[in-house]
Scaffold this motif. Structure first.
Motif, mmCIF file in Angstrom:
data_model
loop_
_atom_site.group_PDB
_atom_site.id
_atom_site.type_symbol
_atom_site.label_atom_id
_atom_site.label_comp_id
_atom_site.label_asym_id
_atom_site.label_seq_id
_atom_site.Cartn_x
_atom_site.Cartn_y
_atom_site.Cartn_z
ATOM 1 N N THR A 335 0.813 -1.217 0.000
ATOM 2 C CA THR A 335 0.000 0.000 0.000
ATOM 3 C C THR A 335 0.842 1.261 0.000
ATOM 4 O OG1 THR A 335 -1.716 -1.193 1.232
ATOM 5 C CG2 THR A 335 -1.863 1.205 1.189
ATOM 6 N N GLU A 336 1.919 1.269 0.806
ATOM 7 C CA GLU A 336 2.700 2.484 0.949
ATOM 8 C C GLU A 336 3.899 2.554 0.011
ATOM 9 O OE1 GLU A 336 3.732 3.433 4.938
ATOM 10 O OE2 GLU A 336 1.763 2.956 5.757
ATOM 11 N N GLU A 337 4.488 1.412 -0.310
ATOM 12 C CA GLU A 337 5.747 1.445 -1.062
ATOM 13 C C GLU A 337 5.642 0.877 -2.471
ATOM 14 O OE1 GLU A 337 8.816 -0.238 1.335
ATOM 15 O OE2 GLU A 337 8.507 1.168 2.972
ATOM 16 N N GLY A 338 4.456 0.388 -2.850
ATOM 17 C CA GLY A 338 4.244 0.004 -4.238
ATOM 18 C C GLY A 338 4.745 -1.363 -4.646
ATOM 19 N N LEU A 339 5.056 -2.227 -3.680
ATOM 20 C CA LEU A 339 5.433 -3.596 -4.036
ATOM 21 C C LEU A 339 4.267 -4.272 -4.754
ATOM 22 C CD1 LEU A 339 7.596 -5.945 -3.545
ATOM 23 C CD2 LEU A 339 6.072 -6.650 -1.690
#
Length: 444
Positions: A335-339
């Motif tokens: 959600t936060e880092e785009g993995l």
């Protein structure tokens, strides 16, 4: 008539590529757990409220009660959804003790539920990946260091970046508090455990309200400030001038754990004497794991030793366990880092359909490829080849297979190369056989 959709906060649902990323992470965790000799079990989602309640950390307020919609509204709620894996595991051990071989090593990857306020990294429904080692009567201390090495092995294979496993022993805290003359050890532990939430001034205020003297409160905070990457914490604690045999026992035990961990997983262990863990069933070593780039996110992996959680009145089954908060970790990474995953479908090959009359030819190719464990999808329509290629490309499918009367061809959509191929022998490169994690680079 349109159906109204009402969202419910605190429950995470991934898009297809993100769901595949989640599965890759789970498979990695499962692989490492089994590599270290842990056997898989599942326990039921519901436990009796009597078993779930009374574990501390305000857990009672967060238990979801379960009852039938058609039940009498006045009936007492006797069942609840489990809020962790350790309490159900203790019940499982008691019920199956005669069939298990001890020491029993198990891993468990399942959802759990807590009725807390949804916030960053915290969900009402979440997945935990637990490992525990449990024995009859006594449990050797070396298992407490071993669990740290398992976690370090897991995180070395996942894109989590730098992290630290913070370790403490509750015997240090209990012995220290008793040496100060504090009688309510459990209450003091719960207050000190709030340091990260309310800060030192807030903790001091609560300690004074709980009956501690100003000197006792100051000493409790001084102990909690000690943190070292080696065994230097021992002398720092001794310098505070508090004496108790339980304190000495805890210091020696934690020092041994840090030494073993630093030998096999150097640079990831921190002896942190503020770590207490709010659940009351912990009796010895406790763990919390923080991401170095975002320590404010909180622990992504925690646990500890419990000596009396499982007991049938005649025998006690002490254990030690640690739990990876999978949903919490993925909330950060996805959600936060785009993995994400390299494609939104497991399929590595799309078999084109020349015409609906010849769909059988395409299905035979797909059957031959699947027989050799190559994930394959047949095109949904006999559209123009350009549209079938577009269908594959949008889903990240790397290869398109074209059946032909004069021989089949397979096209690599990334390089544009197209070569002759036989469904009985062609294999894609190993790296393309299954989706992989896509880790965003800095600045993306």
């Amino acid at each position: 008539m349109a159906t109204k959709v009402t969202p419910i906060s605190g429950f995470q649902e991934w898009l297809p590529a993100d769901r595949i990323a989640e599965l890759i992470v789970l498979d990695t965790i499962r692989e490492v757990f089994e590599l270290h000799g842990f056997a898989s079990i599942n326990t039921r989602a519901m436990e009796t409220v009597d078993r779930l309640s009374g574990q501390g950390e305000d857990a009672d307020k967060e238990i979801y009660g379960v009852h039938r919609l058609a039940a009498d509204d006045t009936s007492e709620t006797t069942l609840g959804l489990h809020f962790d894996m350790t309490v159900p595991f203790a019940r499982y051990v008691l019920e199956n003790a005669g069939k298990l071989t001890f020491p029993f090593r198990r891993y468990q990857i399942q959802p759990a539920w807590r009725g807390e306020r949804p916030q960053r990294g915290r969900y009402r429904e979440f997945i935990q990946a637990d490992i525990d080692i449990i024995d009859v009567g006594s449990l050797p201390d070396h298992y407490e260091a071993e669990l740290l090495l398992v976690v370090a092995d897991v995180f070395s294979r996942l894109p989590v970046g730098d992290y630290r496993i913070h370790v403490n022993d509750r015997k240090i805290c209990e012995g220290f508090y008793r040496g100060l003359g504090i009688e309510d050890v459990t209450g003091t532990l719960r207050i000190v455990d709030k340091l990260d939430k309310i800060g030192a001034d807030g903790v001091r205020k609560l300690l004074l309200e709980a009956g501690c003297t100003d000197d006792q409160a100051g000493q409790c905070l001084a102990l909690a400030e000690i943190s070292t990457a080696d065994t230097g914490f021992v002398k720092q604690v001794q310098a505070l001038g508090v004496e108790h045999e339980l304190l000495d026992e805890g210091l020696a035990k934690l020092a041994a754990i840090v030494e073993v961990a630093n030998e096999h997983a150097p640079g990831v262990i921190v002896a942190d004497l503020r770590i207490a863990r709010g659940l009351d069933y912990y009796t010895g070593t406790v763990y919390e794991t923080m991401l170095e780039r975002d320590p404010g996110y909180g622990s992504i992996c925690s646990g500890g030793r419990y000596d009396a959680l499982a007991s049938d009145g005649k025998r006690t089954f002490p254990g030690v366990g640690i739990s990876i908060g999978v949903s919490r970790l993925l909330g950060k990474l996805i959600t936060e880092e785009g993995l994400t995953a390299s494609r939104e479908t497991p399929a590595a090959v799309l078999v084109a359909v020349n015409a609906e009359e010849s769909r059988g030819d395409s299905m035979r190719v797909a059957t031959a490829l699947r027989a050799r464990d190559i994930p394959t999808l047949v095109a949904p329509k006999a559209a123009k080849f350009g549209k079938q290629i577009q269908f594959a490309d949008r889903r990240g499918i790397p290869f398109v297979w074209f059946p032909g009367a004069d021989g089949d061809q397979v096209k690599d959509l990334r390089s544009g190369d197209q070569v002759a191929a036989d469904a009985a022998s062609w294999v894609p490169p190993e790296a393309d056989l299954h989706p992989s994690l896509v880790v965003p680079t800095a600045g993306e």
